[in-house]
Design a protein around this motif. Structure first.
Motif, mmCIF file in Angstrom:
data_model
loop_
_atom_site.group_PDB
_atom_site.id
_atom_site.type_symbol
_atom_site.label_atom_id
_atom_site.label_comp_id
_atom_site.label_asym_id
_atom_site.label_seq_id
_atom_site.Cartn_x
_atom_site.Cartn_y
_atom_site.Cartn_z
ATOM 1 N N PHE A 84 0.870 -1.174 0.000
ATOM 2 C CA PHE A 84 0.000 0.000 0.000
ATOM 3 C C PHE A 84 0.909 1.225 0.000
ATOM 4 O O PHE A 84 1.845 1.302 0.801
ATOM 5 N N ASP A 85 0.617 2.190 -0.882
ATOM 6 C CA ASP A 85 1.434 3.399 -0.979
ATOM 7 C C ASP A 85 1.077 4.446 0.060
ATOM 8 O O ASP A 85 1.801 5.412 0.237
ATOM 9 N N LYS A 86 -0.056 4.261 0.728
ATOM 10 C CA LYS A 86 -0.507 5.227 1.728
ATOM 11 C C LYS A 86 -0.969 4.477 2.964
ATOM 12 O O LYS A 86 -1.136 3.253 2.949
ATOM 13 N N ASP A 87 -1.197 5.220 4.049
ATOM 14 C CA ASP A 87 -1.696 4.617 5.286
ATOM 15 C C ASP A 87 -3.033 3.933 5.028
ATOM 16 O O ASP A 87 -3.825 4.376 4.198
ATOM 17 N N VAL A 88 -3.285 2.854 5.750
ATOM 18 C CA VAL A 88 -4.549 2.107 5.654
ATOM 19 C C VAL A 88 -5.194 2.106 7.033
ATOM 20 O O VAL A 88 -4.525 1.839 8.034
ATOM 21 N N THR A 89 -6.490 2.420 7.058
ATOM 22 C CA THR A 89 -7.224 2.465 8.324
ATOM 23 C C THR A 89 -8.194 1.293 8.433
ATOM 24 O O THR A 89 -8.964 1.028 7.507
ATOM 25 N N VAL A 90 -8.125 0.599 9.562
ATOM 26 C CA VAL A 90 -9.067 -0.468 9.893
ATOM 27 C C VAL A 90 -10.124 0.187 10.778
ATOM 28 O O VAL A 90 -9.839 0.570 11.905
ATOM 29 N N ALA A 91 -11.347 0.328 10.246
ATOM 30 C CA ALA A 91 -12.365 1.095 10.952
ATOM 31 C C ALA A 91 -13.686 0.344 11.014
ATOM 32 O O ALA A 91 -13.925 -0.588 10.249
ATOM 33 N N GLY A 92 -14.549 0.775 11.920
ATOM 34 C CA GLY A 92 -15.887 0.209 12.031
ATOM 35 C C GLY A 92 -15.990 -0.813 13.148
ATOM 36 O O GLY A 92 -15.001 -1.352 13.622
ATOM 37 N N GLU A 93 -17.233 -1.066 13.561
ATOM 38 C CA GLU A 93 -17.501 -2.079 14.580
ATOM 39 C C GLU A 93 -18.070 -3.311 13.892
ATOM 40 O O GLU A 93 -19.061 -3.235 13.179
ATOM 41 N N PHE A 94 -17.433 -4.434 14.132
ATOM 42 C CA PHE A 94 -17.837 -5.700 13.532
ATOM 43 C C PHE A 94 -17.919 -6.762 14.611
ATOM 44 O O PHE A 94 -17.339 -6.614 15.686
ATOM 45 N N HIS A 95 -18.645 -7.831 14.299
ATOM 46 C CA HIS A 95 -18.860 -8.905 15.271
ATOM 47 C C HIS A 95 -18.380 -10.237 14.715
ATOM 48 O O HIS A 95 -18.415 -10.461 13.497
ATOM 49 N N ASP A 96 -17.961 -11.104 15.615
ATOM 50 C CA ASP A 96 -17.470 -12.435 15.253
ATOM 51 C C ASP A 96 -18.446 -13.138 14.317
ATOM 52 O O ASP A 96 -19.648 -13.188 14.585
ATOM 53 N N LYS A 97 -17.932 -13.635 13.226
ATOM 54 C CA LYS A 97 -18.700 -14.346 12.202
ATOM 55 C C LYS A 97 -19.786 -13.483 11.561
ATOM 56 O O LYS A 97 -20.715 -13.984 10.954
ATOM 57 N N GLY A 98 -19.699 -12.152 11.718
ATOM 58 C CA GLY A 98 -20.692 -11.266 11.133
ATOM 59 C C GLY A 98 -22.030 -11.302 11.838
ATOM 60 O O GLY A 98 -23.017 -10.766 11.348
ATOM 61 N N ASP A 99 -22.085 -11.915 13.021
ATOM 62 C CA ASP A 99 -23.316 -12.069 13.787
ATOM 63 C C ASP A 99 -23.409 -10.950 14.822
ATOM 64 O O ASP A 99 -22.610 -10.891 15.760
ATOM 65 N N ALA A 100 -24.377 -10.057 14.647
ATOM 66 C CA ALA A 100 -24.513 -8.893 15.534
ATOM 67 C C ALA A 100 -24.691 -9.269 16.998
ATOM 68 O O ALA A 100 -24.409 -8.464 17.886
ATOM 69 N N SER A 101 -25.123 -10.493 17.285
ATOM 70 C CA SER A 101 -25.283 -10.912 18.682
ATOM 71 C C SER A 101 -23.980 -11.480 19.258
ATOM 72 O O SER A 101 -23.894 -11.728 20.458
#
Length: 194
Positions: A84-101
Motif C-alpha cells: 500500500f502506498d498510503k496509510d490504511v485504516t481499519v475502521a468500524g464495529e464488527f462482530h465475530d462471524k458477522g453475527d450482531a449478537s
C-alpha cells in the motif's frame, strides 16, 4: 476462455482454503469463522476479485483497503504479498462471524492453509502505517512491514510480526492488547503516545 475458467476455479479453491483458515481462531484464539458454503458470493462479469458477504479475500490491495474500512467485513484475508502506498485504516464495529449478537471482533488473516488447517503460506503487507480503529482486531500470521497505530481496545497479534513500531494512542489500549500470541512479535518499539 479456458484460462479464465481455470483462474476462476483456482480462485474459488484458494478462497475455500483461506476461509477455512479463518475457522481456527478469534480474539480468544478458539472460535471458528463462517464457512465458505455459508458465504454468499457477489461477483461481476469482469475479472474483478470476488467479495463475500461474510468475508473479503483478495489479492487486490484496493479490495483489501475497502474491506478494512467501516464499509467492509468482519474478516479480511489476503492471498499474496501486497504493498500500500498510503496509510490504511481499519475502521468500524464488527462482530465475530458477522453475527450482531456475537462479540465485537475483527480479523486480518495474512495466511492460507490446507484442508487440515495447517498454515501453508504467510503473506506480507507493506504499508507506511496501519491505523487500527476497530476494537478487537486480530492480525493472524504473516507480516506487517511498517508501523501500526492502535486507537482501540483489544488489539492482538497472533503468530504475526510487525517490523516497525506499534504505538498505542492511550495506555488502556496497550493494557488490553496481546502482542505475543503464538510467537507473534514486534521488531520495532512499543510505545504509548499520550
Amino acid at each position: 476462455m479456458i484460462t479464465k475458467k481455470i483462474a476462476s476455479v483456482s480462485a474459488l479453491a484458494l478462497l475455500a482454503i483461506t476461509l477455512g483458515a479463518c475457522s481456527s481462531d478469534n480474539n480468544t484464539a478458539d472460535s471458528s469463522a463462517a464457512s465458505s458454503s455459508a458465504a454468499t458470493e457477489q461477483t461481476t462479469a469482469s475479472s474483478a476479485p470476488e467479495v463475500l458477504s461474510t468475508a473479503s479475500v483478495s489479492a487486490d490491495p484496493s479490495v483489501i483497503e475497502k474491506a478494512l474500512s467501516a464499509d467492509g467485513n468482519w474478516i479480511v484475508g489476503v492471498t499474496q504479498d501486497m504493498t500500500f502506498d498510503k496509510d490504511v485504516t481499519v475502521a468500524g464495529e464488527f462482530h465475530d462471524k458477522g453475527d450482531a449478537s456475537a462479540d465485537i471482533y475483527r480479523k486480518l488473516a495474512l495466511y492460507s492453509q490446507d484442508k487440515d488447517r495447517n498454515v501453508t503460506a504467510e503473506y506480507n503487507i507493506t504499508v507506511p502505517q496501519l491505523i487500527v480503529e476497530s476494537e478487537n482486531l486480530n492480525i493472524v500470521h504473516g507480516t506487517v512491514t511498517g508501523d501500526v497505530l492502535v486507537k482501540a481496545n483489544g488489539f492482538v497479534l497472533d503468530g504475526a510480526t510487525v517490523t516497525g513500531n506499534v504505538t498505542f494512542e492511550k495506555q488502556e489500549y496497550q493494557d488490553s492488547a496481546k502482542l505475543e500470541e503464538n510467537g507473534a512479535k514486534v521488531e520495532g518499539e512499543v510505545t504509548v503516545s499520550e
